[in-house]
Scaffold this active site. Sequence first.
Site, PDB file in Angstrom:
ATOM      1  CB  CYS B  81      -0.993  -0.027   1.150  1.00 26.84           C
ATOM      2  SG  CYS B  81      -2.333   1.150   0.944  1.00 26.84           S
ATOM      3  CG  HIS B 175      -2.996  -3.338   3.791  1.00 21.86           C
ATOM      4  ND1 HIS B 175      -1.883  -2.593   4.106  1.00 21.86           N
ATOM      5  CD2 HIS B 175      -3.904  -2.457   3.326  1.00 21.86           C
ATOM      6  CE1 HIS B 175      -2.110  -1.321   3.861  1.00 21.86           C
ATOM      7  NE2 HIS B 175      -3.328  -1.200   3.375  1.00 21.86           N
ATOM      8  CD  GLU B 177       0.085  -5.247   5.752  1.00 18.49           C
ATOM      9  OE1 GLU B 177       0.262  -5.917   4.705  1.00 18.49           O
ATOM     10  OE2 GLU B 177      -0.161  -4.030   5.750  1.00 18.49           O
TER      11      GLU B 177
END
Lengths: 322, 199
Positions: B81, B175, B177
Amino acid sequence: MVPDWSEKRRHIMSQGQTAATAGPATDSARHAGTARVKRGMAEMLKGGVIMDVVTAEQARIAEDAGAVAVMALERVPADIRAQGGVARMSDPDMISEIIEAVSIPVMAKARIGHFVEAQVLQALGVDYVDESEVLTPADPHHHIDKWSFTVPFVCGATNLGEALRRLAEGAAMIRSKGEAGTGEVSNAVVHMRTIRAEIGRLSALPAEELYAAAKELRAPVELVTEVARLGRLPVVLFTAGGIATPADAALMMQLGADGVFVGSGIFKSGDPARRARAIVEATTMFNDPDVLVKVSRGLGEAMVGINVAELPSAARYADRGW
Amino acid sequence: MSGPRIGILALQGDVREHARALSDVGARPVEVRRTAELAAVDGLVLPGGESTTIGRLLRVFELLEPLRAAVVAGLPVFGSCAGMILLARDVVDGRPDQPLIGGLDMVVRRNAFGRQVDSFEVDLDVDGVEGPPVHAVFIRAPWVEKAGDAVEVLARVAEAPVAVRQGPLLATAFHPELTGDSRMHRLFVDIVRSSGSGR
């Protein structure tokens, strides 16, 4: 309609697992407004400073200084205190101008319980709604049902039970309340320490004692159990209310805040641009006294403060909400 | 044998989530805020966050030039991002003075999918990632507007590239994560390993 907490809970839990469903990525397979998207947005703000602004010009100063977001409002808390009267959602024109002026996220405040102000803010395209005790509460009994919105919400809390009740209503981010518009950090410290201490106590409890703990906290046992397991809130925890200097910001970060809201502290000071930059740098390097010395020099006048202890209880915003 | 030491640029953003994902795939995550810390890593993650904020802090804390030099020298870097934006050659709809690290021969459009109310989750097929689609979370996400021939597109949403690789540089508009699926991080750690740690 009564929100079905367990249903929403299942929804969140199912999102916590890797999707097993196969298939091509089509527009119809996109899901907006999910708990993960709402909470994830707040994760991206961590380590950053969110600044109150009342004009597009102030918003640009905040962005230039490195703010991760701006909070658009008509009057900063210090002015609401000084001028009195009913504090409401800001003028849509002003919010739109600020949205146009900056590339960073724009937040705006709705009154506690005023779900129509929140609907208006969502339709305006704000990135986060703050259901805020700084404005005059619209409903003495009920906060907004935040699950029914696509836009995420941040809410204030003075303790863990309050934070979890806001999460149960669908908040995607929590900020400790502090005492807005005072430039006095003591309440922010007390609220952050209280939340952290209560989380610590929960984590130490055996599983069978979490039910009684939930009852005492007046919060759903599922959330209480999750906090006990994680050792933190399941959402981002910022701090707010009385932060006026780089050292204040670093203090709150060292006490475990994920980031900082600064309300009146910047644009009520002598040199807003410089103070804004200093608070951003102090929030990043909160553990480095050498950086803190450097950024604390030559900032000019801080905002004139109000001692929280001298405030009559009716003037304490932190007591609004429950 | 311990895993590669992977830095996470920790000026602002979702550092903790990347650290967990890296640990899940056997790497050793370390936070990077200073030039000296940068010198001690085998690879670097640029986390999600606000690219204008991170860019400004890179300048203030004098990390921008060392990072550019490290990328030129071949340091493997993964950006998600805001991290993708920082790795771009140029940015559209950003701030004209926004500092970029560069390295990936691409132009990105900031907030390309819209504002937060338009943020979304979707299942994506990503080249180089085995198994079921990657569940991708897009938050005020960019997309790749233009990419040079050397840039390999790994995934698209509609027509827009949202995951790209060029040599040791990897970037996603989403994302990975945030989902608990660490396959993108595994891909990055494999890139770090094959680039030969201990530069």
